[in-house]
Write a protein that holds these residues in place. Structure first.
Motif, PDB file in Angstrom:
ATOM      1  N   MET A 131     -26.019  35.670  35.536  1.00 29.93           N
ATOM      2  CA  MET A 131     -25.865  34.579  36.482  1.00 29.93           C
ATOM      3  C   MET A 131     -25.962  35.148  37.907  1.00 29.93           C
ATOM      4  SD  MET A 131     -22.668  31.925  37.071  1.00 29.93           S
ATOM      5  CE  MET A 131     -22.578  31.463  35.374  1.00 29.93           C
ATOM      6  N   LYS A 132     -26.642  34.406  38.778  1.00 28.10           N
ATOM      7  CA  LYS A 132     -26.807  34.845  40.157  1.00 28.10           C
ATOM      8  C   LYS A 132     -25.464  34.924  40.877  1.00 28.10           C
ATOM      9  CE  LYS A 132     -29.833  32.817  42.673  1.00 28.10           C
ATOM     10  NZ  LYS A 132     -30.732  31.866  43.333  1.00 28.10           N
ATOM     11  N   ILE A 133     -25.373  35.831  41.831  1.00 24.96           N
ATOM     12  CA  ILE A 133     -24.155  36.005  42.621  1.00 24.96           C
ATOM     13  C   ILE A 133     -23.752  34.691  43.286  1.00 24.96           C
ATOM     14  CG2 ILE A 133     -23.260  37.088  44.737  1.00 24.96           C
ATOM     15  CD1 ILE A 133     -24.915  39.597  43.916  1.00 24.96           C
ATOM     16  N   THR A 134     -24.730  34.004  43.889  1.00 20.63           N
ATOM     17  CA  THR A 134     -24.410  32.770  44.607  1.00 20.63           C
ATOM     18  C   THR A 134     -23.839  31.703  43.672  1.00 20.63           C
ATOM     19  OG1 THR A 134     -26.737  32.095  44.440  1.00 20.63           O
ATOM     20  CG2 THR A 134     -26.042  33.156  46.491  1.00 20.63           C
ATOM     21  N   GLN A 135     -24.358  31.627  42.452  1.00 26.68           N
ATOM     22  CA  GLN A 135     -23.857  30.647  41.489  1.00 26.68           C
ATOM     23  C   GLN A 135     -22.438  31.004  41.047  1.00 26.68           C
ATOM     24  OE1 GLN A 135     -25.318  27.752  40.712  1.00 26.68           O
ATOM     25  NE2 GLN A 135     -23.521  27.229  39.516  1.00 26.68           N
ATOM     26  N   GLN A 136     -22.178  32.287  40.816  1.00 27.80           N
ATOM     27  CA  GLN A 136     -20.825  32.724  40.448  1.00 27.80           C
ATOM     28  C   GLN A 136     -19.823  32.359  41.543  1.00 27.80           C
ATOM     29  OE1 GLN A 136     -20.389  36.872  39.278  1.00 27.80           O
ATOM     30  NE2 GLN A 136     -22.543  36.912  38.677  1.00 27.80           N
ATOM     31  N   PRO A 195     -17.858  40.118  42.380  1.00 27.34           N
ATOM     32  CA  PRO A 195     -19.215  39.817  41.915  1.00 27.34           C
ATOM     33  C   PRO A 195     -20.303  40.636  42.619  1.00 27.34           C
ATOM     34  CG  PRO A 195     -18.497  38.140  43.440  1.00 27.34           C
ATOM     35  CD  PRO A 195     -17.318  39.067  43.237  1.00 27.34           C
ATOM     36  N   ILE A 196     -19.911  41.312  43.723  1.00 26.95           N
ATOM     37  CA  ILE A 196     -20.885  42.082  44.504  1.00 26.95           C
ATOM     38  C   ILE A 196     -20.361  43.514  44.619  1.00 26.95           C
ATOM     39  CG2 ILE A 196     -22.111  42.273  46.695  1.00 26.95           C
ATOM     40  CD1 ILE A 196     -21.442  39.251  47.113  1.00 26.95           C
ATOM     41  N   PRO A 197     -21.044  44.468  43.972  1.00 31.71           N
ATOM     42  CA  PRO A 197     -20.545  45.846  43.982  1.00 31.71           C
ATOM     43  C   PRO A 197     -20.713  46.548  45.333  1.00 31.71           C
ATOM     44  CG  PRO A 197     -22.611  45.706  42.776  1.00 31.71           C
ATOM     45  CD  PRO A 197     -22.225  44.319  43.138  1.00 31.71           C
ATOM     46  N   ASP A 198     -21.689  46.119  46.132  1.00 32.51           N
ATOM     47  CA  ASP A 198     -21.961  46.789  47.398  1.00 32.51           C
ATOM     48  C   ASP A 198     -21.137  46.184  48.537  1.00 32.51           C
ATOM     49  OD1 ASP A 198     -23.958  48.376  46.133  1.00 32.51           O
ATOM     50  OD2 ASP A 198     -25.351  46.688  46.280  1.00 32.51           O
ATOM     51  N   SER A 199     -21.204  46.826  49.690  1.00 32.77           N
ATOM     52  CA  SER A 199     -20.508  46.360  50.880  1.00 32.77           C
ATOM     53  C   SER A 199     -21.218  45.134  51.458  1.00 32.77           C
ATOM     54  CB  SER A 199     -20.493  47.495  51.907  1.00 32.77           C
ATOM     55  OG  SER A 199     -19.888  47.069  53.086  1.00 32.77           O
ATOM     56  N   TYR A 200     -20.430  44.145  51.920  1.00 30.03           N
ATOM     57  CA  TYR A 200     -20.993  42.932  52.514  1.00 30.03           C
ATOM     58  C   TYR A 200     -19.959  42.308  53.434  1.00 30.03           C
ATOM     59  CZ  TYR A 200     -18.119  40.484  49.090  1.00 30.03           C
ATOM     60  OH  TYR A 200     -17.062  40.030  48.352  1.00 30.03           O
ATOM     61  N   THR A 201     -20.404  41.381  54.262  1.00 29.32           N
ATOM     62  CA  THR A 201     -19.527  40.609  55.137  1.00 29.32           C
ATOM     63  C   THR A 201     -19.429  39.194  54.566  1.00 29.32           C
ATOM     64  OG1 THR A 201     -20.213  41.890  57.066  1.00 29.32           O
ATOM     65  CG2 THR A 201     -19.199  39.753  57.489  1.00 29.32           C
TER      66      THR A 201
END
Length: 151
Positions: free
Chosen positions: A1-6, A67-73
Motif C-alpha cells: 500500500m502506498k505511503i499516502t494511502q496508509q 510508514p516512512i523509513p527515511d527522514s522527512y518533514t
C-alpha cells in the motif's frame, strides 16, 4: 500500500474528530528534502489552530506506525482557496466553479486556460466554458486543475 494511502487511513479518524476532513495527502521530494503533507478542509475554512491540533495528534501515530523509513518533514495545512482538483469527487463538488487548467503541451497556442467547470466524465476528461467557447480537455492533456479565485 502506498505511503499516502496508509497515512490517509490512520489519520482520517483523528482529522474527523477535530471537525475537519482530509482533502489530500502527499509525499513529495523538494530539492534534497522529503515532505509528508496532509491538506485539510472544513466548512468555514481551516485555521492555524486546526492544523496545529491535528499535527500534534497525528505526529505520535506517525512515530509508532513508522510508514516512512527515511527522514522527512511532516506538515498539516489548509487545502487553500485555489486547491488542486484531482479526484472525481473533487470535480463533482466544484461543478460550476471557476478553474484554471494547465496543460502539458499548448492547445490552440495556449498552455493555461481560465474558465468555468462544466463537465467531468468517467474517463477523466473535463469540459470548461472559456470565455465564449466550450473547451474539452482530455485527461492526457491536463497537467493540473485548480480552483481559481479572483480578488
Amino acid at each position: 500500500m502506498k505511503i499516502t494511502q496508509q497515512v490517509w487511513e490512520f489519520s482520517e479518524p483523528i482529522v474527523k474528530a477535530h471537525g475537519c476532513e482530509i482533502w489530500d495527502v502527499e509525499y513529495v521530494r523538494e530539492g534534497a528534502d522529503w515532505f509528508l503533507r496532509i491538506y485539510l478542509d472544513k466548512e468555514g475554512g481551516v485555521d492555524i489552530n486546526d492544523c496545529e491540533a491535528i499535527s500534534r495528534a497525528i505526529d505520535p501515530i506517525l512515530d509508532e506506525k513508522d510508514p516512512i523509513p527515511d527522514s522527512y518533514t511532516f506538515e498539516v495545512c489548509s487545502a487553500g482557496l485555489e486547491r488542486t482538483l484531482s479526484r472525481p469527487s473533487d470535480f463533482a463538488k466544484f461543478m460550476g466553479a471557476d478553474i484554471t487548467v494547465k496543460l502539458y503541451q499548448p492547445k490552440d497556442g495556449c498552455k493555461e486556460y481560465a474558465g468555468v467547470l462544466k463537465d467531468y466524465d468517467a474517463e477523466g476528461n473535463l469540459t470548461a466554458e472559456v470565455g465564449e467557447k466550450t473547451v474539452t480537455f482530455t485527461r492526457q492533456e491536463v497537467a493540473n486543475v485548480r480552483l481559481r479565485v479572483d480578488f
